[in-house]
Design a protein around this motif. Sequence first.
Motif, PDB file in Angstrom:
ATOM      1  N   THR A 159      45.245  27.797  40.399  1.00 30.18           N
ATOM      2  CA  THR A 159      46.105  28.115  39.251  1.00 30.18           C
ATOM      3  C   THR A 159      45.791  29.530  38.776  1.00 30.18           C
ATOM      4  O   THR A 159      44.654  29.984  38.882  1.00 30.18           O
ATOM      5  CB  THR A 159      45.852  27.143  38.074  1.00 30.18           C
ATOM      6  N   PRO A 160      46.783  30.247  38.238  1.00 30.21           N
ATOM      7  CA  PRO A 160      46.534  31.588  37.715  1.00 30.21           C
ATOM      8  C   PRO A 160      45.942  31.529  36.306  1.00 30.21           C
ATOM      9  O   PRO A 160      46.097  30.531  35.596  1.00 30.21           O
ATOM     10  CB  PRO A 160      47.941  32.204  37.674  1.00 30.21           C
ATOM     11  N   ASN A 161      45.292  32.612  35.917  1.00 27.51           N
ATOM     12  CA  ASN A 161      44.796  32.770  34.537  1.00 27.51           C
ATOM     13  C   ASN A 161      43.936  31.580  34.117  1.00 27.51           C
ATOM     14  O   ASN A 161      43.028  31.204  34.829  1.00 27.51           O
ATOM     15  CB  ASN A 161      45.971  33.011  33.591  1.00 27.51           C
ATOM     16  N   LYS A 183      32.700  40.699  46.301  1.00 22.48           N
ATOM     17  CA  LYS A 183      32.594  39.730  47.404  1.00 22.48           C
ATOM     18  C   LYS A 183      32.819  38.298  46.906  1.00 22.48           C
ATOM     19  O   LYS A 183      31.886  37.499  46.806  1.00 22.48           O
ATOM     20  CB  LYS A 183      31.235  39.885  48.099  1.00 22.48           C
ATOM     21  N   ARG A 184      34.035  37.986  46.597  1.00 23.93           N
ATOM     22  CA  ARG A 184      34.370  36.656  46.076  1.00 23.93           C
ATOM     23  C   ARG A 184      34.025  35.560  47.092  1.00 23.93           C
ATOM     24  O   ARG A 184      33.549  34.489  46.722  1.00 23.93           O
ATOM     25  CB  ARG A 184      35.853  36.593  45.702  1.00 23.93           C
ATOM     26  N   ALA A 185      34.241  35.839  48.370  1.00 26.21           N
ATOM     27  CA  ALA A 185      33.956  34.846  49.405  1.00 26.21           C
ATOM     28  C   ALA A 185      32.467  34.471  49.421  1.00 26.21           C
ATOM     29  O   ALA A 185      32.116  33.293  49.596  1.00 26.21           O
ATOM     30  CB  ALA A 185      34.379  35.363  50.782  1.00 26.21           C
ATOM     31  N   ALA A 186      31.600  35.455  49.206  1.00 26.55           N
ATOM     32  CA  ALA A 186      30.150  35.189  49.194  1.00 26.55           C
ATOM     33  C   ALA A 186      29.773  34.334  47.984  1.00 26.55           C
ATOM     34  O   ALA A 186      28.900  33.460  48.067  1.00 26.55           O
ATOM     35  CB  ALA A 186      29.380  36.513  49.177  1.00 26.55           C
ATOM     36  N   TYR A 187      30.421  34.590  46.862  1.00 27.15           N
ATOM     37  CA  TYR A 187      30.194  33.776  45.650  1.00 27.15           C
ATOM     38  C   TYR A 187      30.604  32.316  45.902  1.00 27.15           C
ATOM     39  O   TYR A 187      29.864  31.387  45.570  1.00 27.15           O
ATOM     40  CB  TYR A 187      30.989  34.396  44.499  1.00 27.15           C
ATOM     41  N   ARG A 223      43.738  33.464  45.842  1.00 33.27           N
ATOM     42  CA  ARG A 223      44.185  33.579  44.445  1.00 33.27           C
ATOM     43  C   ARG A 223      44.171  35.044  44.029  1.00 33.27           C
ATOM     44  O   ARG A 223      43.115  35.657  43.923  1.00 33.27           O
ATOM     45  CB  ARG A 223      43.275  32.719  43.545  1.00 33.27           C
ATOM     46  N   PHE A 224      45.335  35.617  43.823  1.00 30.93           N
ATOM     47  CA  PHE A 224      45.433  37.034  43.451  1.00 30.93           C
ATOM     48  C   PHE A 224      45.086  37.191  41.979  1.00 30.93           C
ATOM     49  O   PHE A 224      45.589  36.464  41.129  1.00 30.93           O
ATOM     50  CB  PHE A 224      46.843  37.565  43.729  1.00 30.93           C
ATOM     51  N   GLY A 225      44.207  38.150  41.674  1.00 33.66           N
ATOM     52  CA  GLY A 225      43.823  38.365  40.283  1.00 33.66           C
ATOM     53  C   GLY A 225      42.886  37.268  39.819  1.00 33.66           C
ATOM     54  O   GLY A 225      41.983  36.869  40.543  1.00 33.66           O
ATOM     55  N   SER A 226      43.105  36.785  38.599  1.00 31.58           N
ATOM     56  CA  SER A 226      42.189  35.821  37.997  1.00 31.58           C
ATOM     57  C   SER A 226      42.754  34.405  38.064  1.00 31.58           C
ATOM     58  O   SER A 226      43.962  34.213  37.968  1.00 31.58           O
ATOM     59  CB  SER A 226      41.961  36.181  36.534  1.00 31.58           C
ATOM     60  N   HIS A 277      34.640  37.840  36.195  1.00 32.58           N
ATOM     61  CA  HIS A 277      33.490  37.710  35.287  1.00 32.58           C
ATOM     62  C   HIS A 277      32.538  36.583  35.729  1.00 32.58           C
ATOM     63  O   HIS A 277      31.406  36.527  35.277  1.00 32.58           O
ATOM     64  CB  HIS A 277      33.941  37.528  33.823  1.00 32.58           C
ATOM     65  N   ALA A 278      33.017  35.705  36.600  1.00 31.67           N
ATOM     66  CA  ALA A 278      32.193  34.586  37.053  1.00 31.67           C
ATOM     67  C   ALA A 278      31.191  35.003  38.128  1.00 31.67           C
ATOM     68  O   ALA A 278      30.240  34.278  38.412  1.00 31.67           O
ATOM     69  CB  ALA A 278      33.085  33.465  37.587  1.00 31.67           C
ATOM     70  N   TYR A 279      31.413  36.174  38.745  1.00 32.01           N
ATOM     71  CA  TYR A 279      30.557  36.526  39.889  1.00 32.01           C
ATOM     72  C   TYR A 279      30.254  38.016  40.036  1.00 32.01           C
ATOM     73  O   TYR A 279      29.422  38.409  40.854  1.00 32.01           O
ATOM     74  CB  TYR A 279      31.187  36.011  41.196  1.00 32.01           C
ATOM     75  N   TYR A 280      30.893  38.868  39.255  1.00 32.73           N
ATOM     76  CA  TYR A 280      30.857  40.303  39.569  1.00 32.73           C
ATOM     77  C   TYR A 280      29.468  40.925  39.479  1.00 32.73           C
ATOM     78  O   TYR A 280      29.108  41.783  40.277  1.00 32.73           O
ATOM     79  CB  TYR A 280      31.845  41.078  38.685  1.00 32.73           C
ATOM     80  N   LEU A 281      28.639  40.491  38.516  1.00 33.41           N
ATOM     81  CA  LEU A 281      27.301  41.088  38.355  1.00 33.41           C
ATOM     82  C   LEU A 281      26.471  40.961  39.621  1.00 33.41           C
ATOM     83  O   LEU A 281      25.749  41.872  40.008  1.00 33.41           O
ATOM     84  CB  LEU A 281      26.553  40.412  37.193  1.00 33.41           C
TER      85      LEU A 281
END
Length: 254
Positions: free
Chosen positions: A196-198, A231-235, A175-178, A222-226
């Motif tokens: 789905t986007p957005n 590393k979205r895959a790790a989240y 999923r590119f972007g958000s 915003h769901a995982y960045y902190l």
Amino acid sequence: MDFQSEFPKPLLLIIRASTMNRKQFLRYSAKVITATFASTLIKPYYTQAMENITPNFQLPALGYAYSALEPFIDAATMEIHYSKHHQAYLDNLNNALLTTGYKNESIEQILKNISSYNRAVRNNAGGHYNHSLFWASLTPTRKTGAKTEIEIAIQREFSSLDNFKKVFAEAGIARFGSGWVWLIRTPDKKLKVISTPNQDNPLMEDAQDKGTPLIALDVWEHAYYLKYQNKRAAYIEAWWNVLNWNHADQLYTS
Ligand code: MN3
């Protein structure tokens, strides 16, 4: 004969009264007075429902503490995500609906008719629905015991639970972007992983893949960045530990 439809009310009262003795007349009069009084009490609410009313969508209860999903999802992320991000979608949704002639539709009804609303309603109605499902799809309690029906169906349709997780994670990473990743039940009763986007979702009438959402994963930064930074895959890998399978199963079997 149907008196109600044949005669206006005052005439009806005289016709009825002329055939009654005193006791019957008193009892009948009491009924008419009570009914008239009740209708004046009810009428304002009925009238209100037919006219524009003030939208008042609210945060659903979380059901667990911000810190309850540690170490997989951290308390700070949960607090900001729920009390700031979700609240902002709600505030913006309520405000956007004020200008569109809100008529007490449920959030699902709004999504199903989304093309009749403006962009602000689309983004924020999606934001409210998606996050409400996301919170309900999380739990600090690890599932034990026998496989649920949805797990059995997943094994059947995706070959194995591991393969399903792989397909789901790949959709999230791709999923590119958000956006969001979903497990849905399609109109022909198949399980399908989509994204789905957005803040779009599979209930929207113009969704590319429509269906009933069973599992929702937020892959906005915003769901995982902190905790996970880039590393979205790790989240996603960690999120499986707090997925509420029983909730997904309830949606699947209902
Ligand atoms: Mn979010």
